[in-house]
Write a protein that holds these residues in place. Sequence first.
Motif, PDB file in Angstrom:
ATOM      1  N   PHE A   9       0.850  -1.192   0.000  1.00  0.00           N
ATOM      2  CA  PHE A   9       0.000   0.000   0.000  1.00  0.00           C
ATOM      3  C   PHE A   9       0.886   1.243   0.000  1.00  0.00           C
ATOM      4  O   PHE A   9       1.956   1.246   0.608  1.00  0.00           O
ATOM      5  CB  PHE A   9      -0.863   0.068   1.272  1.00  0.00           C
ATOM      6  N   THR A  10       0.416   2.290  -0.634  1.00  0.00           N
ATOM      7  CA  THR A  10       1.104   3.573  -0.540  1.00  0.00           C
ATOM      8  C   THR A  10       0.599   4.260   0.715  1.00  0.00           C
ATOM      9  O   THR A  10      -0.609   4.451   0.889  1.00  0.00           O
ATOM     10  CB  THR A  10       0.813   4.448  -1.774  1.00  0.00           C
ATOM     11  N   PHE A  15       9.296  12.620   1.349  1.00  0.00           N
ATOM     12  CA  PHE A  15       9.443  14.035   1.675  1.00  0.00           C
ATOM     13  C   PHE A  15       9.847  14.893   0.484  1.00  0.00           C
ATOM     14  O   PHE A  15       9.516  16.062   0.425  1.00  0.00           O
ATOM     15  CB  PHE A  15      10.411  14.216   2.843  1.00  0.00           C
ATOM     16  N   CYS A  16      10.542  14.315  -0.488  1.00  0.00           N
ATOM     17  CA  CYS A  16      10.892  15.107  -1.672  1.00  0.00           C
ATOM     18  C   CYS A  16       9.751  15.104  -2.687  1.00  0.00           C
ATOM     19  O   CYS A  16       9.741  15.903  -3.621  1.00  0.00           O
ATOM     20  CB  CYS A  16      12.184  14.587  -2.305  1.00  0.00           C
ATOM     21  N   GLY A  17       8.780  14.202  -2.509  1.00  0.00           N
ATOM     22  CA  GLY A  17       7.612  14.150  -3.381  1.00  0.00           C
ATOM     23  C   GLY A  17       7.799  13.321  -4.642  1.00  0.00           C
ATOM     24  O   GLY A  17       6.866  13.160  -5.415  1.00  0.00           O
ATOM     25  N   ALA A  18       8.994  12.795  -4.853  1.00  0.00           N
ATOM     26  CA  ALA A  18       9.251  12.035  -6.079  1.00  0.00           C
ATOM     27  C   ALA A  18       8.642  10.641  -6.035  1.00  0.00           C
ATOM     28  O   ALA A  18       8.184  10.129  -7.056  1.00  0.00           O
ATOM     29  CB  ALA A  18      10.754  11.930  -6.325  1.00  0.00           C
ATOM     30  N   ARG A  19       8.654   9.989  -4.882  1.00  0.00           N
ATOM     31  CA  ARG A  19       8.156   8.625  -4.761  1.00  0.00           C
ATOM     32  C   ARG A  19       7.262   8.516  -3.529  1.00  0.00           C
ATOM     33  O   ARG A  19       6.640   9.495  -3.132  1.00  0.00           O
ATOM     34  CB  ARG A  19       9.319   7.630  -4.683  1.00  0.00           C
ATOM     35  N   ILE A  41      11.025   2.914   2.254  1.00  0.00           N
ATOM     36  CA  ILE A  41      11.099   4.205   1.566  1.00  0.00           C
ATOM     37  C   ILE A  41      11.410   3.870   0.114  1.00  0.00           C
ATOM     38  O   ILE A  41      12.469   3.342  -0.186  1.00  0.00           O
ATOM     39  CB  ILE A  41      12.200   5.095   2.179  1.00  0.00           C
ATOM     40  N   GLU A  42      10.492   4.162  -0.762  1.00  0.00           N
ATOM     41  CA  GLU A  42      10.602   3.775  -2.169  1.00  0.00           C
ATOM     42  C   GLU A  42      11.279   4.853  -3.017  1.00  0.00           C
ATOM     43  O   GLU A  42      11.103   4.878  -4.222  1.00  0.00           O
ATOM     44  CB  GLU A  42       9.197   3.500  -2.733  1.00  0.00           C
ATOM     45  N   CYS A  43      12.036   5.703  -2.406  1.00  0.00           N
ATOM     46  CA  CYS A  43      12.643   6.833  -3.102  1.00  0.00           C
ATOM     47  C   CYS A  43      14.165   6.778  -2.964  1.00  0.00           C
ATOM     48  O   CYS A  43      14.686   6.688  -1.850  1.00  0.00           O
ATOM     49  CB  CYS A  43      12.115   8.138  -2.509  1.00  0.00           C
ATOM     50  N   LYS A  44      14.872   6.871  -4.084  1.00  0.00           N
ATOM     51  CA  LYS A  44      16.332   6.825  -4.057  1.00  0.00           C
ATOM     52  C   LYS A  44      16.938   8.116  -3.506  1.00  0.00           C
ATOM     53  O   LYS A  44      18.089   8.123  -3.093  1.00  0.00           O
ATOM     54  CB  LYS A  44      16.864   6.546  -5.460  1.00  0.00           C
TER      55      LYS A  44
END
Length: 183
Positions: A9-10, A15-19, A41-44
């Motif tokens: 689930f999302t 925090f950067c809004g990308a992922r 955390i799905e954001c690089k």
Amino acid sequence: MSTSETVTFTVRPCFCGARTIAKHVTTQDNPLSSADIYFTIECKVCAPEWRLEHGHMVLRSSETEYLDARKNEESTYKPLYSLVDSLVEGYLSRFGAKSKKAELAEMTRLGITSLSYAQYLKHRSEGKLPTQACYGLRNRPWLSELATAESLDNKLEKLLSAYKAAQQATKNAAKKIVRKKIA
């Protein structure tokens, strides 16, 4: 043989809004099994800067002062522990208990151990020393008397003061860590 199913689930945008921050729930078809739940955390961009801890995202860079303070606290505790341990060890050898039961009774009377007799016997059968079952700082007046008798009272107070200051610095640094709830 049981099978498992994982649903993702999302939870929120990162925090950067990308992922996103994702919640993964893995369940078994066995009715006796519970669900395994974990977050990622799905954001690089955000993953190297943040880490997940108990439903919060923690900013790694905000932990530096805390980690340094914690190391300092540990290093100030070592000489204190060494002195306290030697004072307790000296007392117990002078006390000269006739049995392990008498030894434990004296440590219990002084309030420097919380082990039961069975726990203490196990502790000793493992080859551990009586002082390893004690925490001399639980009885500060008694410990101060021991230190005074050996002319170590100033050293003990100096080490205690340094340790208290280090503990306070750790507490203050912990308050500065940036934590944000995931959900």
